[in-house]
Design a protein around this motif. Structure first.
Motif: not given
Length: 628
Positions: A464-478
Motif C-alpha cells: 500500500d506504499k505505492t504512493h511513494i514510488l514517484p518520489v523514488i523515481q525523482f530520487l533517481f533523477g536527482l
C-alpha cells in the motif's frame, strides 16, 4: 505607467512612446499625441504605420534576442470562484489528460474583457484582484492588457486612460528613499502632465490603474495607517502613495486591477474598497497548452511531434498547465531539434525539467528572498511529511512550523476555506507531482541515510506504499550527473551514501520476482532512465533473464525501454504482447530490438509498407519461428 488616446492623435516622438509603454524591452509603441474631442482630451499610444509589436525578454535571452509578445501570449484559464477543498484535492491528485478534463468540467473560464463586467446585482467592480501562482502568467497578462487596450481592441468603451505601475520598480524607488508624487510615478513628459491631470480630474471613472505584482512589494502597506497623500503633485514616501492608491484615498473614482500571488491576496483584499471582484489565473487549459506549443514551435510537424511526446509523459504533460514549464519544455525541444537529436530524447528527464523550473523561479520570482537554500530544505521537509501521510493540503499552523515568510514563497499555493462560521487558511504545492519532487529533494540533502533506507524498505514491505514510488523515481533523477551539478549550483549538497543505497535497493528489487510484474518492471525502467548512468543500467538490466510486457506502452515508455536496452550489449529475451506497438514505436525502438536473441512482438496496424521496418527490427541471422 502607460497611457493612451484615440486615433485622431498626431504623432510626436518614438522616444516618448517607448518611455510610456513599459513592456521591457519595448520597440513597438512609437508615438504620442493629443486629440480634441469636444471638451474631452485624451492621450493614446499609437503604433507606426508598419504596426510593430512590443517585444519581451525570455529567461535565457541574449542581447537582441527578444520575441514578440503576441508570438508567446496564449489565453489563460481565468476563473471567478473559490474552489472547494474536494475540488482542489481531486485536481492535485489527477494527472495527464484527466487533469485537464477535470478542470474543463469544473470551471467556467472568463476572459480579460469580462473582468469589469457587472455582477449579478448589477454592480460594476471598482477593483479587480487577478491572483495566480508564480510562473502562471500574471505579468504577461498585464502586458497583454496594455497592448490590446493601446491598440484599440480592449476596454475602448470603458477606459480612456490606463496607468500601469510595476511593483518591482516601486521597490527600487522605495530603496532609494526619495519622496515622489503620483505624477512622478507616472513618468510623463512635462508637456503631457496637464493633459493627464485634466483626464484624472474630469473623468476619473474612465481611468484604470493597473498595479502589477502586489505580492512583490518589499514594504508593508498598512490597512489602518492614515495616508499623508492628499493630491497628485505633493511629494510623499512611495509606500504612502501606493497605500493611498490602493485604499482610494486619492483617485477614488478610478478603477483598479491588481495582480498578486494568492499568498498576499488576503492582505490586498483588506486594502481595497468594495465592490471587489476576485479572479484567479489557473495557468493553461489543455487547449492553451496545445496553442502555446503551436505558437512557440511554429513548424506544424515539429509542434505536433513535440506535443505528442510530452502527452505520453503524464507527469510532464500535467505540469505544462504552468506557462513557465511549457516554455522550458518547448525551449529544450527546440534546442535539441536544432542539434538534430531525436524529438523524444529532447524531453531530457522529468526531473531535469523540474530542476530548471526551480532555478527559474528562484532567480526571477523571488525578489527579496534572502535564504533560498533554507527555503528549499523547508519545502522538502513539508512535502515529505505530506507524502508519508498522503496529504496534499496543509493548514497554516503546520506550514508556518516548517516554512518561514510565506508571502515570498513561490512554490506554495494559498487559499481560504469556509469552516462553519470561520475562514481557514490552507496551503498546497502547485500539484502533487511538485510535492513528490520536493520530497525527493528533502532526501538528497538528508545526511542520515537511514531515513532513505526506511523509506525504501517501506515500499518493499508494504504494497500500500505505492504512493511513494514517484518520489523514488525523482530520487533517481536527482542522482543524474548533470542534475547533481545543477543542485550544487543552487547550493544543495549531494550525499553519495544515499545514492549508493538507492542503487543497491533497485538491484535488490530487480532480483525479486515481484519486479517482473508489468507495473514494477516499467517503474524500474523509468528509474534507470531518470538516473541516466549507462554502466549501472547495464548492470541492473543484466539481472533479468527476460523482459516481458503484457500492458499498453506509451511512446514515452517505449523511449525509456529503448534507452535501457541500448545500454546492454545483448538482450536474451524481450516479449511485447498487447503493448500497442505501432509502426512508429517499432521504428523508434528498432536500434535496440535487433540486439534481442529472442524477440516476441504483437504489432498493431502493420501495413505492407511497414514490413521492412519489422525485418530490420529482428536483425540479421534471426529465424522467424512464428508469424500471425
Amino acid at each position: 505607467m502607460h497611457f493612451s488616446t484615440d486615433s485622431r492623435c498626431s504623432k510626436v516622438s518614438a522616444d516618448i512612446g517607448r518611455h510610456l509603454f513599459h513592456l521591457p524591452p519595448v520597440n513597438a509603441i512609437t508615438s504620442v499625441g493629443k486629440a480634441e474631442a469636444g471638451d474631452a482630451e485624451a492621450v493614446r499610444v499609437l503604433s507606426e504605420p508598419e504596426n510593430p509589436q512590443p517585444e519581451v525578454q525570455e529567461y535565457n535571452a541574449l542581447p537582441g534576442q527578444d520575441v514578440l509578445l503576441t508570438d508567446r501570449y496564449t489565453q489563460l484559464l481565468i476563473i471567478e470562484k473559490h474552489r472547494q477543498k474536494e475540488e482542489r484535492e481531486k485536481e492535485m491528485r489527477t494527472r495527464g489528460a484527466g487533469f485537464f478534463d477535470a478542470r474543463q468540467k469544473e470551471y467556467e473560464s472568463i476572459t480579460v474583457d469580462q473582468l469589469f463586467k457587472a455582477n449579478d446585482r448589477g454592480d460594476v467592480p471598482k477593483a479587480v484582484i487577478l491572483q495566480g501562482n508564480s510562473g502562471h502568467g500574471k505579468s504577461f497578462t498585464a502586458q497583454k492588457i496594455m497592448l490590446d487596450w493601446a491598440s484599440g481592441s480592449l476596454y475602448q468603451d470603458r477606459f480612456e486612460l490606463v496607468l500601469h505601475l510595476s511593483c518591482k520598480e516601486l521597490n527600487r524607488l522605495y530603496e532609494d528613499g526619495e519622496q515622489s508624487s503620483v505624477l512622478d510615478l507616472v513618468k510623463v513628459e512635462k508637456e503631457f502632465i496637464p493633459l493627464v491631470q485634466k483626464k484624472l480630474k474630469e473623468s476619473p471613472q474612465k481611468v484604470l490603474l493597473l498595479i502589477d505584482g502586489f505580492d512583490e512589494l518589499q514594504f508593508k502597506v498598512s490597512e489602518h495607517r492614515k495616508s499623508p497623500v492628499k493630491d497628485l503633485s505633493t511629494p510623499a514616501p512611495v509606500d504612502d502613495i501606493v497605500g493611498a492608491l490602493l485604499k482610494r484615498n486619492i483617485l477614488s473614482e478610478c478603477h483598479r486591477l491588481v495582480t498578486t500571488r494568492p499568498t498576499a491576496s488576503e492582505n490586498l483584499n483588506k486594502l481595497l474598497k468594495r465592490p471587489v471582484r476576485c479572479t484567479e489565473i489557473l495557468g493553461f487549459s489543455e487547449e492553451g497548452v496545445h496553442e502555446y506549443f503551436k505558437r512557440f514551435c511554429k513548424d506544424e510537424e515539429l509542434w505536433e511531434k513535440a506535443l505528442g511526446s510530452v502527452k505520453e509523459n503524464e507527469t510532464l504533460y500535467t505540469s505544462c498547465f504552468i506557462p513557465v514549464i511549457c516554455w522550458i519544455v518547448c525551449t529544450v525541444f527546440r534546442e535539441h531539434m536544432e542539434k538534430h537529436i531525436e524529438v523524444t530524447n529532447a524531453l531530457e528527464t522529468t526531473t531535469s525539467i523540474f530542476v530548471h523550473f526551480v532555478k527559474i523561479l528562484l532567480e526571477h520570482h523571488c525578489q527579496g528572498l534572502k535564504q533560498p537554500l533554507a527555503l528549499l530544505r523547508s519545502l522538502g521537509q513539508l512535502a515529505e511529511s505530506g507524502i508519508q501521510k498522503q496529504q496534499v493540503l496543509f493548514d497554516k499552523e503546520s506550514v508556518e512550523g516548517t516554512v518561514s515568510d510565506l508571502t515570498s514563497v513561490p512554490f506554495l499555493c494559498k487559499f481560504l476555506l469556509k469552516e462553519t462560521v470561520e475562514k481557514k487558511e490552507m496551503f498546497s504545492f502547485m500539484h502533487l507531482s511538485f510535492q513528490e519532487f520536493f520530497a525527493a529533494l528533502h532526501y538528497t540533502s538528508d545526511q542520515d541515510q537511514e531515513n532513505v533506507k526506511k523509506m525504501l524498505d517501506s515500499v518493499e514491505q508494504h504494497e500500500d506504499k505505492t504512493h511513494i514510488l514517484p518520489v523514488i523515481q525523482f530520487l533517481f533523477g536527482l542522482s543524474k550527473v548533470k542534475v547533481v551539478q545543477d543542485l550544487k549550483n543552487l547550493g544543495l549538497t549531494h550525499n553519495l551514501c544515499w545514492e549508493a543505497c538507492l542503487k543497491e535497493w533497485l538491484v535488490k528489487l530487480i532480483e525479486n520476482k515481484d519486479s517482473e510484474k508489468d507495473d514494477m518492471m516499467l517503474f524500474t525502467l523509468h528509474c534507470l532512465y531518470e538516473l541516466h548512468d549507462e554502466e549501472f543500467v547495464r548492470t541492473a538490466m543484466a539481472v533479468w533473464d527476460e523482459i516481458w510486457f503484457d500492458i499498453p506502452l506509451t511512446r514515452a515508455d517505449c523511449w525509456v525501454l529503448l534507452y535501457c536496452l541500448q545500454c546492454c550489449s545483448t538482450i536474451p529475451t524481450l516479449k511485447l504482447a498487447k503493448c500497442n506497438i505501432t509502426p512508429d514505436k517499432l521504428r523508434m525502438m528498432q536500434p535496440a530490438l535487433s540486439k534481442c536473441q529472442e524477440l516476441g512482438l504483437h504489432m498493431d496496424k502493420l501495413s505492407d509498407a511497414d514490413v521492412d521496418d519489422l525485418v530490420s527490427a529482428m536483425g540479421e541471422g534471426k529465424t522467424i519461428s512464428y508469424l500471425q
